[in-house]
Design a protein around this motif. Sequence first.
Motif, PDB file in Angstrom:
ATOM      1  N   MET A   8     -75.040  -1.698  43.731  1.00  0.00           N
ATOM      2  CA  MET A   8     -75.796  -0.644  43.067  1.00  0.00           C
ATOM      3  C   MET A   8     -76.896  -0.107  43.977  1.00  0.00           C
ATOM      4  SD  MET A   8     -76.023  -1.602  39.023  1.00  0.00           S
ATOM      5  CE  MET A   8     -76.227  -3.378  39.112  1.00  0.00           C
ATOM      6  N   GLU A   9     -77.541  -0.985  44.721  1.00  0.00           N
ATOM      7  CA  GLU A   9     -78.579  -0.531  45.653  1.00  0.00           C
ATOM      8  C   GLU A   9     -77.977   0.395  46.710  1.00  0.00           C
ATOM      9  OE1 GLU A   9     -82.222  -2.350  48.329  1.00  0.00           O
ATOM     10  OE2 GLU A   9     -80.461  -3.610  47.993  1.00  0.00           O
ATOM     11  N   GLN A  10     -76.822   0.027  47.228  1.00  0.00           N
ATOM     12  CA  GLN A  10     -76.150   0.866  48.224  1.00  0.00           C
ATOM     13  C   GLN A  10     -75.754   2.209  47.613  1.00  0.00           C
ATOM     14  OE1 GLN A  10     -72.656  -0.894  49.981  1.00  0.00           O
ATOM     15  NE2 GLN A  10     -72.004   1.047  50.864  1.00  0.00           N
ATOM     16  N   PHE A  24     -71.274  20.666  37.938  1.00  0.00           N
ATOM     17  CA  PHE A  24     -70.743  19.429  37.380  1.00  0.00           C
ATOM     18  C   PHE A  24     -70.987  18.223  38.283  1.00  0.00           C
ATOM     19  CE2 PHE A  24     -67.257  16.480  36.332  1.00  0.00           C
ATOM     20  CZ  PHE A  24     -67.503  16.304  34.977  1.00  0.00           C
ATOM     21  N   PRO A  25     -70.701  18.317  39.598  1.00  0.00           N
ATOM     22  CA  PRO A  25     -70.989  17.164  40.468  1.00  0.00           C
ATOM     23  C   PRO A  25     -72.469  16.782  40.449  1.00  0.00           C
ATOM     24  CG  PRO A  25     -69.600  18.729  41.621  1.00  0.00           C
ATOM     25  CD  PRO A  25     -70.052  19.388  40.346  1.00  0.00           C
ATOM     26  N   GLY A  26     -73.345  17.782  40.496  1.00  0.00           N
ATOM     27  CA  GLY A  26     -74.779  17.513  40.474  1.00  0.00           C
ATOM     28  C   GLY A  26     -75.223  16.807  39.215  1.00  0.00           C
ATOM     29  N   MET A  27     -74.662  17.222  38.085  1.00  0.00           N
ATOM     30  CA  MET A  27     -75.000  16.595  36.809  1.00  0.00           C
ATOM     31  C   MET A  27     -74.559  15.126  36.808  1.00  0.00           C
ATOM     32  SD  MET A  27     -73.578  17.427  32.982  1.00  0.00           S
ATOM     33  CE  MET A  27     -71.955  16.850  33.439  1.00  0.00           C
ATOM     34  N   LEU A  28     -73.332  14.861  37.248  1.00  0.00           N
ATOM     35  CA  LEU A  28     -72.829  13.477  37.258  1.00  0.00           C
ATOM     36  C   LEU A  28     -73.562  12.609  38.261  1.00  0.00           C
ATOM     37  CD1 LEU A  28     -68.998  13.926  36.799  1.00  0.00           C
ATOM     38  CD2 LEU A  28     -70.644  12.995  35.186  1.00  0.00           C
ATOM     39  N   ILE A  29     -73.915  13.177  39.396  1.00  0.00           N
ATOM     40  CA  ILE A  29     -74.695  12.431  40.388  1.00  0.00           C
ATOM     41  C   ILE A  29     -76.039  12.034  39.784  1.00  0.00           C
ATOM     42  CG2 ILE A  29     -75.930  12.660  42.588  1.00  0.00           C
ATOM     43  CD1 ILE A  29     -73.454  14.403  43.494  1.00  0.00           C
ATOM     44  N   ARG A  35     -78.843   5.965  35.822  1.00  0.00           N
ATOM     45  CA  ARG A  35     -78.346   4.730  35.212  1.00  0.00           C
ATOM     46  C   ARG A  35     -78.426   3.549  36.189  1.00  0.00           C
ATOM     47  NH1 ARG A  35     -73.225   7.124  31.713  1.00  0.00           N
ATOM     48  NH2 ARG A  35     -74.550   8.237  30.230  1.00  0.00           N
ATOM     49  N   ILE A  36     -78.069   3.785  37.432  1.00  0.00           N
ATOM     50  CA  ILE A  36     -78.146   2.716  38.431  1.00  0.00           C
ATOM     51  C   ILE A  36     -79.600   2.331  38.685  1.00  0.00           C
ATOM     52  CG2 ILE A  36     -77.755   2.156  40.863  1.00  0.00           C
ATOM     53  CD1 ILE A  36     -75.159   3.857  40.667  1.00  0.00           C
ATOM     54  N   GLU A  88     -72.681  -4.799  34.034  1.00  0.00           N
ATOM     55  CA  GLU A  88     -71.782  -3.747  33.563  1.00  0.00           C
ATOM     56  C   GLU A  88     -72.624  -2.478  33.449  1.00  0.00           C
ATOM     57  OE1 GLU A  88     -68.126  -2.389  32.734  1.00  0.00           O
ATOM     58  OE2 GLU A  88     -68.480  -4.533  32.998  1.00  0.00           O
ATOM     59  N   ILE A  89     -72.158  -1.406  34.068  1.00  0.00           N
ATOM     60  CA  ILE A  89     -72.908  -0.155  34.041  1.00  0.00           C
ATOM     61  C   ILE A  89     -71.967   0.981  33.679  1.00  0.00           C
ATOM     62  CG2 ILE A  89     -72.681   0.140  36.537  1.00  0.00           C
ATOM     63  CD1 ILE A  89     -75.558   1.403  36.397  1.00  0.00           C
TER      64      ILE A  89
END
Length: 126
Positions: A8-10, A24-29, A35-36, A88-89
């Motif tokens: 997760m750190e990486q 869309f990619p920006g939103m998911l990123i 979350r991470i 779990e994430i």
Amino acid sequence: MKLSNSQMEQYLQELDACKNASGFPGMLIGIAHRRIANEIKEYLAEKQKIFEKFGTLKPNGGWMISRDSSGFQQAVSEITEIGKIESEIDIPQFSEEEFMEKFQDKSLTAQNYDTLYDIFVRKEGN
């Protein structure tokens, strides 16, 4: 998706390199990054304590643990141990076809796409 603290750190560092994406990619990123970051707060705080315990403060304000220091092996061992802890994430997952279709952004490099593929494409058995 199950990830170790070190994974997760990486991923968090790699997602930082993709922060210029839009749509869309920006939103998911952004979702994955948030979350991470929330999930590994405790791990990063523990890692910081290890650096403070065994390391020395650098002029730029960061911490360094010298290979020559007496606590180097202990620090590496402790960081490795907490890095292995898995959580779990909830990160959205896509098939390879969906990824290729939805993750189009001119600001992303080939390296960014490799990172995003690792994070967002469903693996066998998941």
